[in-house]
Scaffold this motif. Structure first.
Motif, PDB file in Angstrom:
ATOM      1  N   VAL A  27       0.907  -1.164   0.011  1.00 23.47           N
ATOM      2  CA  VAL A  27       0.114  -0.030   0.002  1.00 23.47           C
ATOM      3  C   VAL A  27       0.954   1.306   0.098  1.00 23.47           C
ATOM      4  N   VAL A  28       0.838   2.244  -1.012  1.00 20.43           N
ATOM      5  CA  VAL A  28       1.614   3.148  -1.137  1.00 20.43           C
ATOM      6  C   VAL A  28       0.722   4.617  -0.795  1.00 20.43           C
ATOM      7  N   PRO A  29       1.164   5.049   0.470  1.00 18.94           N
ATOM      8  CA  PRO A  29      -0.057   6.317   0.629  1.00 18.94           C
ATOM      9  C   PRO A  29       0.138   7.324  -0.359  1.00 18.94           C
ATOM     10  N   SER A  30      -1.000   8.012  -0.265  1.00 22.61           N
ATOM     11  CA  SER A  30      -1.255   9.217  -1.234  1.00 22.61           C
ATOM     12  C   SER A  30      -0.140  10.127  -0.782  1.00 22.61           C
ATOM     13  N   ALA A  31       0.169  11.046  -1.909  1.00 23.36           N
ATOM     14  CA  ALA A  31       1.078  12.161  -1.453  1.00 23.36           C
ATOM     15  C   ALA A  31       0.313  13.063  -0.743  1.00 23.36           C
ATOM     16  N   PRO A  32       1.138  13.791   0.282  1.00 24.04           N
ATOM     17  CA  PRO A  32       0.535  14.665   1.159  1.00 24.04           C
ATOM     18  C   PRO A  32      -0.140  15.885   0.182  1.00 24.04           C
ATOM     19  N   ALA A  33      -1.174  16.464   0.980  1.00 26.94           N
ATOM     20  CA  ALA A  33      -2.061  17.302   0.294  1.00 26.94           C
ATOM     21  C   ALA A  33      -1.219  18.398  -0.208  1.00 26.94           C
ATOM     22  N   ALA A  34      -0.317  18.957   0.643  1.00 24.80           N
ATOM     23  CA  ALA A  34       0.530  20.228   0.209  1.00 24.80           C
ATOM     24  C   ALA A  34       1.618  19.916  -1.096  1.00 24.80           C
ATOM     25  N   GLU A  35       1.653  18.865  -1.179  1.00 23.06           N
ATOM     26  CA  GLU A  35       2.543  18.508  -2.516  1.00 23.06           C
ATOM     27  C   GLU A  35       1.623  18.387  -3.837  1.00 23.06           C
ATOM     28  N   ALA A  36       0.327  18.186  -3.631  1.00 26.35           N
ATOM     29  CA  ALA A  36      -0.912  18.095  -4.680  1.00 26.35           C
ATOM     30  C   ALA A  36      -0.888  19.365  -5.272  1.00 26.35           C
ATOM     31  N   PRO A  37      -1.415  19.418  -6.545  1.00 28.90           N
ATOM     32  CA  PRO A  37      -2.022  20.572  -7.204  1.00 28.90           C
ATOM     33  C   PRO A  37      -3.392  21.091  -6.207  1.00 28.90           C
ATOM     34  N   GLU A  38      -3.424  22.284  -6.154  1.00 28.23           N
ATOM     35  CA  GLU A  38      -4.610  22.821  -5.470  1.00 28.23           C
ATOM     36  C   GLU A  38      -6.003  22.153  -5.864  1.00 28.23           C
ATOM     37  N   LEU A  39      -6.023  22.076  -7.239  1.00 29.75           N
ATOM     38  CA  LEU A  39      -7.345  21.408  -7.754  1.00 29.75           C
ATOM     39  C   LEU A  39      -7.462  20.078  -6.965  1.00 29.75           C
ATOM     40  N   HIS A  40      -6.478  19.275  -7.020  1.00 29.47           N
ATOM     41  CA  HIS A  40      -6.459  17.952  -6.315  1.00 29.47           C
ATOM     42  C   HIS A  40      -6.985  18.012  -5.289  1.00 29.47           C
ATOM     43  N   VAL A  41      -6.372  18.759  -4.334  1.00 24.74           N
ATOM     44  CA  VAL A  41      -6.771  19.016  -2.962  1.00 24.74           C
ATOM     45  C   VAL A  41      -8.195  19.160  -2.559  1.00 24.74           C
ATOM     46  N   ALA A  42      -8.739  20.134  -3.571  1.00 27.88           N
ATOM     47  CA  ALA A  42     -10.223  20.477  -3.766  1.00 27.88           C
ATOM     48  C   ALA A  42     -10.963  19.334  -3.889  1.00 27.88           C
ATOM     49  N   ALA A  43     -10.706  18.639  -5.101  1.00 25.68           N
ATOM     50  CA  ALA A  43     -11.221  17.305  -5.361  1.00 25.68           C
ATOM     51  C   ALA A  43     -11.028  16.366  -4.081  1.00 25.68           C
ATOM     52  N   ARG A  44     -10.019  16.123  -3.675  1.00 22.64           N
ATOM     53  CA  ARG A  44      -9.719  15.182  -2.721  1.00 22.64           C
ATOM     54  C   ARG A  44     -10.741  15.392  -1.552  1.00 22.64           C
ATOM     55  N   ASN A  45     -10.783  16.653  -1.212  1.00 25.86           N
ATOM     56  CA  ASN A  45     -11.870  16.960  -0.035  1.00 25.86           C
ATOM     57  C   ASN A  45     -13.346  17.287  -0.455  1.00 25.86           C
ATOM     58  N   ASP A  46     -13.462  17.152  -1.565  1.00 27.08           N
ATOM     59  CA  ASP A  46     -14.935  17.194  -2.126  1.00 27.08           C
ATOM     60  C   ASP A  46     -15.465  18.810  -2.163  1.00 27.08           C
ATOM     61  N   ARG A  77     -11.531   8.433  -7.169  1.00 28.08           N
ATOM     62  CA  ARG A  77     -10.593   7.483  -6.174  1.00 28.08           C
ATOM     63  C   ARG A  77     -11.300   7.721  -4.751  1.00 28.08           C
ATOM     64  N   GLU A  78     -11.479   9.327  -4.442  1.00 28.11           N
ATOM     65  CA  GLU A  78     -11.802   9.605  -2.957  1.00 28.11           C
ATOM     66  C   GLU A  78     -13.252   9.491  -2.891  1.00 28.11           C
ATOM     67  N   GLU A  79     -13.992   9.346  -3.864  1.00 26.08           N
ATOM     68  CA  GLU A  79     -15.525   9.076  -3.913  1.00 26.08           C
ATOM     69  C   GLU A  79     -16.004  10.547  -3.641  1.00 26.08           C
ATOM     70  N   SER A  80     -15.482  11.585  -4.113  1.00 20.15           N
ATOM     71  CA  SER A  80     -15.759  13.000  -4.009  1.00 20.15           C
ATOM     72  C   SER A  80     -17.063  13.332  -4.875  1.00 20.15           C
ATOM     73  N   GLY A  81     -18.216  13.006  -4.764  1.00 19.91           N
ATOM     74  CA  GLY A  81     -19.322  13.249  -5.660  1.00 19.91           C
ATOM     75  C   GLY A  81     -19.446  14.647  -6.163  1.00 19.91           C
ATOM     76  N   LYS A  82     -19.316  15.645  -5.203  1.00 15.37           N
ATOM     77  CA  LYS A  82     -19.576  16.750  -5.700  1.00 15.37           C
ATOM     78  C   LYS A  82     -18.429  17.425  -6.499  1.00 15.37           C
ATOM     79  N   ALA A  83     -17.377  17.273  -6.156  1.00 20.14           N
ATOM     80  CA  ALA A  83     -16.325  17.442  -6.912  1.00 20.14           C
ATOM     81  C   ALA A  83     -16.383  16.904  -8.493  1.00 20.14           C
ATOM     82  N   PHE A  84     -16.621  15.840  -8.494  1.00 24.94           N
ATOM     83  CA  PHE A  84     -16.754  14.703  -9.657  1.00 24.94           C
ATOM     84  C   PHE A  84     -17.710  15.739 -10.631  1.00 24.94           C
ATOM     85  N   GLU A  85     -18.916  16.075  -9.918  1.00 26.05           N
ATOM     86  CA  GLU A  85     -20.014  16.717 -10.972  1.00 26.05           C
ATOM     87  C   GLU A  85     -19.262  17.944 -11.300  1.00 26.05           C
ATOM     88  N   ALA A  86     -18.756  18.790 -10.676  1.00 22.71           N
ATOM     89  CA  ALA A  86     -18.117  19.877 -10.994  1.00 22.71           C
ATOM     90  C   ALA A  86     -17.161  19.733 -11.954  1.00 22.71           C
TER      91      ALA A  86
END
Length: 235
Positions: A27-46, A77-86
């Motif tokens: 199991v490889v942990p996801s990259a820390p949010a600080a290292e991810a693009p801002e859009l990815h952080v928003a998607a991860r957090n829905d 991957r994170e099942e962020s439904g609202k971000a998915f729709e956006a």
């Protein structure tokens, strides 16, 4: 659950998470949010409003992280439904994007068992049939046989071959729900095929402890071989 064949690392992890076990991939942990693009952080957090705000500011909806995931990959991957729709509302979002593991958003939605997301992605132009690992492979390894059924109805290649020759039926028999395997059998999947390790769908089922399914697949394979042989010798 035992490892049966080489599968993409993220597919292996997803199967392990869905099944509550491991299949040989660390199991490889996801990259820390600080290292991810801002859009990815928003998607991860829905955070759909943040996603929309960033897109309206001109942020590329297809910006990649270190694993070449787009924000759409992350949202699924994170099942962020609202971000998915956006993200789907943005005409610039590439629903065919392929990450480092060779996965499209459709594949990830399929293994999550999200029929609604699968249908939405296809409606936005996602390809059902890709060379190598396909959405049907992923659906067959997932928890929702209705995704398998729907993809088959839409023309998914029943006997699609992964790079090592594994078919969706093998994945269903070894990793997914047996109802998915039944759907593939009913649709005409070839039960006689072997992958590069000389494993059949019956072998996948047997190694997964699904002895009844293994016996059924063996019977079907023998009947098909017999019928094929009779056809060749008939005058």
């Amino acid at each position: 659950m035992r490892a049966l064949a080489a599968v993409p690392v993220s597919l292996a992890l997803a199967v392990a998470l869905l099944a509550g076990g491991a299949i040989g991939a660390p199991v490889v942990p996801s990259a820390p949010a600080a290292e991810a693009p801002e859009l990815h952080v928003a998607a991860r957090n829905d955070h759909a409003s943040t996603v929309m705000s960033l897109l309206l500011k001109g942020v590329d909806p297809n910006v990649r992280d270190a694993q070449r995931n787009t924000a759409l990959h992350v949202a699924i991957r994170e099942e962020s439904g609202k971000a998915f729709e956006a993200l789907l509302k943005s005409p610039g979002t590439d629903v065919k994007a392929i990450n480092q593991a060779g996965e499209t958003p459709l594949m990830l939605a399929a293994i999550k068992g999200r029929l609604d997301w699968v249908q939405a992605l296809v409606a936005h132009g996602a390809l059902i049939n890709e060379p190598g690992w396909s959405a049907l492979h992923y659906a067959a390894a997932g928890p929702n046989e209705q995704v398998v059924r729907w993809l088959v109805q839409q023309g998914a290649e029943l006997d699609a071959r992964s790079p090592n020759g594994t078919t969706p039926l093998m994945m269903a028999a070894g990793y997914g729900g047996l109802s998915g395997a039944e759907i593939l059998i009913e649709a005409g999947a070839d039960v006689t095929l072997l992958n590069d390790q000389r494993l059949s769908a019956a072998d996948f089922a047997r190694r997964a402890g699904q002895d009844d399914m293994a016996d059924k697949l063996d019977r079907l394979a023998k009947a098909r071989a017999k019928a094929s042989g009779a056809g060749r010798t008939a005058p």
